[in-house]
Design a protein around this motif. Structure first.
Motif, short mmCIF file in Angstrom:
data_model
loop_
_atom_site.label_atom_id
_atom_site.label_comp_id
_atom_site.label_asym_id
_atom_site.label_seq_id
_atom_site.Cartn_x
_atom_site.Cartn_y
_atom_site.Cartn_z
N PHE A 199 0.83 -1.20 0.00
CA PHE A 199 0.00 0.00 0.00
C PHE A 199 0.86 1.26 0.00
O PHE A 199 0.64 2.19 -0.79
N SER A 200 1.86 1.31 0.87
CA SER A 200 2.70 2.50 0.98
C SER A 200 3.45 2.76 -0.32
O SER A 200 3.58 3.91 -0.75
N ALA A 201 3.95 1.69 -0.95
CA ALA A 201 4.69 1.87 -2.20
C ALA A 201 3.78 2.40 -3.31
O ALA A 201 4.16 3.31 -4.05
N ARG A 202 2.59 1.84 -3.42
CA ARG A 202 1.67 2.29 -4.48
C ARG A 202 1.15 3.69 -4.19
O ARG A 202 0.99 4.50 -5.11
N PHE A 203 0.89 3.98 -2.94
CA PHE A 203 0.43 5.33 -2.58
C PHE A 203 1.52 6.35 -2.92
O PHE A 203 1.24 7.38 -3.54
N SER A 204 2.75 6.06 -2.53
CA SER A 204 3.85 7.00 -2.77
C SER A 204 4.06 7.23 -4.26
O SER A 204 4.26 8.36 -4.71
N GLY A 205 4.00 6.15 -5.06
CA GLY A 205 4.20 6.29 -6.49
C GLY A 205 3.10 7.06 -7.18
O GLY A 205 3.34 7.76 -8.17
N SER A 206 1.88 6.96 -6.67
CA SER A 206 0.74 7.62 -7.30
C SER A 206 0.53 9.05 -6.81
O SER A 206 0.16 9.93 -7.58
N VAL A 207 0.76 9.28 -5.53
CA VAL A 207 0.45 10.57 -4.91
C VAL A 207 1.66 11.50 -4.87
O VAL A 207 1.52 12.72 -4.90
N GLY A 208 2.85 10.91 -4.82
CA GLY A 208 4.06 11.72 -4.76
C GLY A 208 4.62 11.88 -3.37
O GLY A 208 5.67 12.49 -3.19
N PHE A 209 3.93 11.33 -2.37
CA PHE A 209 4.37 11.37 -0.98
C PHE A 209 4.00 10.06 -0.32
O PHE A 209 3.05 9.39 -0.73
N SER A 210 4.74 9.71 0.72
CA SER A 210 4.37 8.54 1.51
C SER A 210 3.06 8.83 2.23
O SER A 210 2.67 10.00 2.39
N PRO A 211 2.34 7.80 2.69
CA PRO A 211 1.12 8.06 3.46
C PRO A 211 1.35 8.99 4.65
O PRO A 211 0.56 9.91 4.89
N THR A 212 2.42 8.76 5.39
CA THR A 212 2.71 9.61 6.55
C THR A 212 3.03 11.04 6.11
O THR A 212 2.57 12.02 6.71
N GLY A 213 3.80 11.16 5.04
CA GLY A 213 4.13 12.49 4.53
C GLY A 213 2.91 13.24 4.04
O GLY A 213 2.76 14.44 4.28
N TYR A 214 2.00 12.52 3.38
CA TYR A 214 0.77 13.16 2.89
C TYR A 214 -0.09 13.62 4.07
O TYR A 214 -0.66 14.70 4.04
N ARG A 215 -0.16 12.81 5.11
CA ARG A 215 -0.94 13.20 6.29
C ARG A 215 -0.37 14.46 6.91
O ARG A 215 -1.12 15.35 7.34
N GLN A 216 0.93 14.57 6.98
CA GLN A 216 1.56 15.76 7.55
C GLN A 216 1.24 17.00 6.73
O GLN A 216 1.15 18.11 7.26
N LEU A 217 1.07 16.83 5.41
CA LEU A 217 0.74 17.96 4.54
C LEU A 217 -0.74 18.33 4.62
O LEU A 217 -1.15 19.38 4.10
N ARG A 218 -1.56 17.46 5.22
CA ARG A 218 -3.00 17.68 5.35
C ARG A 218 -3.69 17.85 4.00
O ARG A 218 -4.60 18.66 3.84
N GLY A 219 -3.21 17.10 3.04
CA GLY A 219 -3.94 17.01 1.78
C GLY A 219 -3.50 17.93 0.66
O GLY A 219 -4.02 17.83 -0.45
N THR A 220 -2.58 18.84 0.91
CA THR A 220 -2.08 19.70 -0.17
C THR A 220 -0.56 19.76 -0.09
O THR A 220 0.04 19.42 0.93
N THR A 221 0.05 20.21 -1.17
CA THR A 221 1.51 20.27 -1.20
C THR A 221 1.97 21.58 -1.84
O THR A 221 1.33 22.07 -2.77
N PRO A 222 3.06 22.16 -1.35
CA PRO A 222 3.59 23.38 -1.97
C PRO A 222 4.44 23.10 -3.20
O PRO A 222 4.81 24.02 -3.92
N ARG A 223 4.76 21.83 -3.46
CA ARG A 223 5.63 21.53 -4.60
C ARG A 223 5.18 20.24 -5.28
O ARG A 223 4.57 19.38 -4.67
N ILE A 224 5.49 20.14 -6.57
CA ILE A 224 5.19 18.95 -7.35
C ILE A 224 6.45 18.53 -8.09
O ILE A 224 7.02 19.32 -8.87
N ALA A 225 6.92 17.33 -7.84
CA ALA A 225 8.10 16.82 -8.54
C ALA A 225 7.71 16.38 -9.94
O ALA A 225 6.60 15.89 -10.17
N GLU A 226 8.62 16.57 -10.90
CA GLU A 226 8.37 16.18 -12.28
C GLU A 226 9.27 15.01 -12.66
O GLU A 226 10.26 14.71 -11.99
#
Length: 249
Positions: A90-117
């Motif tokens: 789950f964590s690997a697929r979430f990270s690959g699709s969302v751009g952040f780990s589940p824990t990292g995404y939770r810390q961002l509270r659903g938004t991000t200031p940057r997008i990796a290309e």
């Protein structure tokens, strides 16, 4: 779209949403749609742009995003709630699709200031440009424009830009290949008292060839509907006050 097909696809998607934590097969979904397995797979792909399996996977990850951003449920429990037996998978697929780990995404509270290309190609001078059109009479806030290899905003975009509103866009140094231009925004439509609504747009595939300076792709925003794949990539907060006039950049 034929009404019978529309209802069949809608039944399949409802079955997915109602059973995100369960094991669902193509046979199960085809039975819900009341089509043969092979016919169902074809019409579902035509209606949504994705295979049934990939659409289901996207719904599961979208629900995981919602739970991570709005609850304190543990990552392990969320992974099981959305149908994963392995937290690592789950964590690997979430990270690959969302751009952040589940824990990292939770810390961002659903938004991000940057997008990796995605990594670029040395010496690439290709560009994709066009115009993002809003619905007649609608008002939109900032607009995300990204290039993706499939009809879903998932994983790192090849290139992206955030426009201040609907208008012209240019994406430079685009890697060679075929890409879909996917847009996402929030806006309000005339005679609609529901306030800001998510909007989307799709163009492509746009094929970027060596030696071609620019490819053109206009995109029309429209309100999202139930057949649209969810936006999996973590995005900046686009829920700003709508711009009353398109802005060209």
């Amino acid at each position: 779209m034929d009404e019978i097909v529309r209802q069949a696809v809608a039944r399949a998607i409802m079955t997915m949403r109602d059973n995100l934590g369960e094991r669902l097969t193509i046979d199960d979904l085809a039975q819900a749609a009341m089509f043969s397995k092979f016919h169902f797979t074809r019409v579902f792909l035509r209606a949504t742009g994705l295979s049934p399996g990939r659409f289901l996977s996207a719904l599961r990850l979208a629900e995981a995003k919602r739970l991570l951003a709005t609850t304190t449920i543990s990552v392990a429990d969320i992974s099981h709630q959305v149908g994963y037996n392995s937290v690592g998978t789950f964590s690997a697929r979430f990270s690959g699709s969302v751009g952040f780990s589940p824990t990292g995404y939770r810390q961002l509270r659903g938004t991000t200031p940057r997008i990796a290309e995605r990594a670029g190609q040395p010496g690439s001078e290709a560009a994709v440009r066009g115009h993002v059109w809003r619905p007649p009479g609608a008002e939109t806030g900032p607009v995300f424009v990204g290039l993706f290899p499939a009809k879903i905003a998932e994983g790192a975009p090849a290139r992206h830009v955030i426009l201040p509103g609907a208008g012209q866009y240019t994406l430079t140094d685009v890697p060679l290949g075929s890409w879909y231009v996917i847009t996402h925004a929030f806006g309000s439509c005339p005679n609609d008292d529901r306030g800001l609504r998510p909007m989307t747009g799709l163009a492509g595939p746009v094929t970027v060839h060596r030696g071609v300076a620019a490819s053109l792709a206009d995109v029309r925003l429209r309100p999202r509907h139930g057949f649209d794949p969810p936006v999996l990539l973590a995005l900046p907060d686009l829920r700003h006050a709508p711009a009353r006039h398109p802005v060209a950049v």
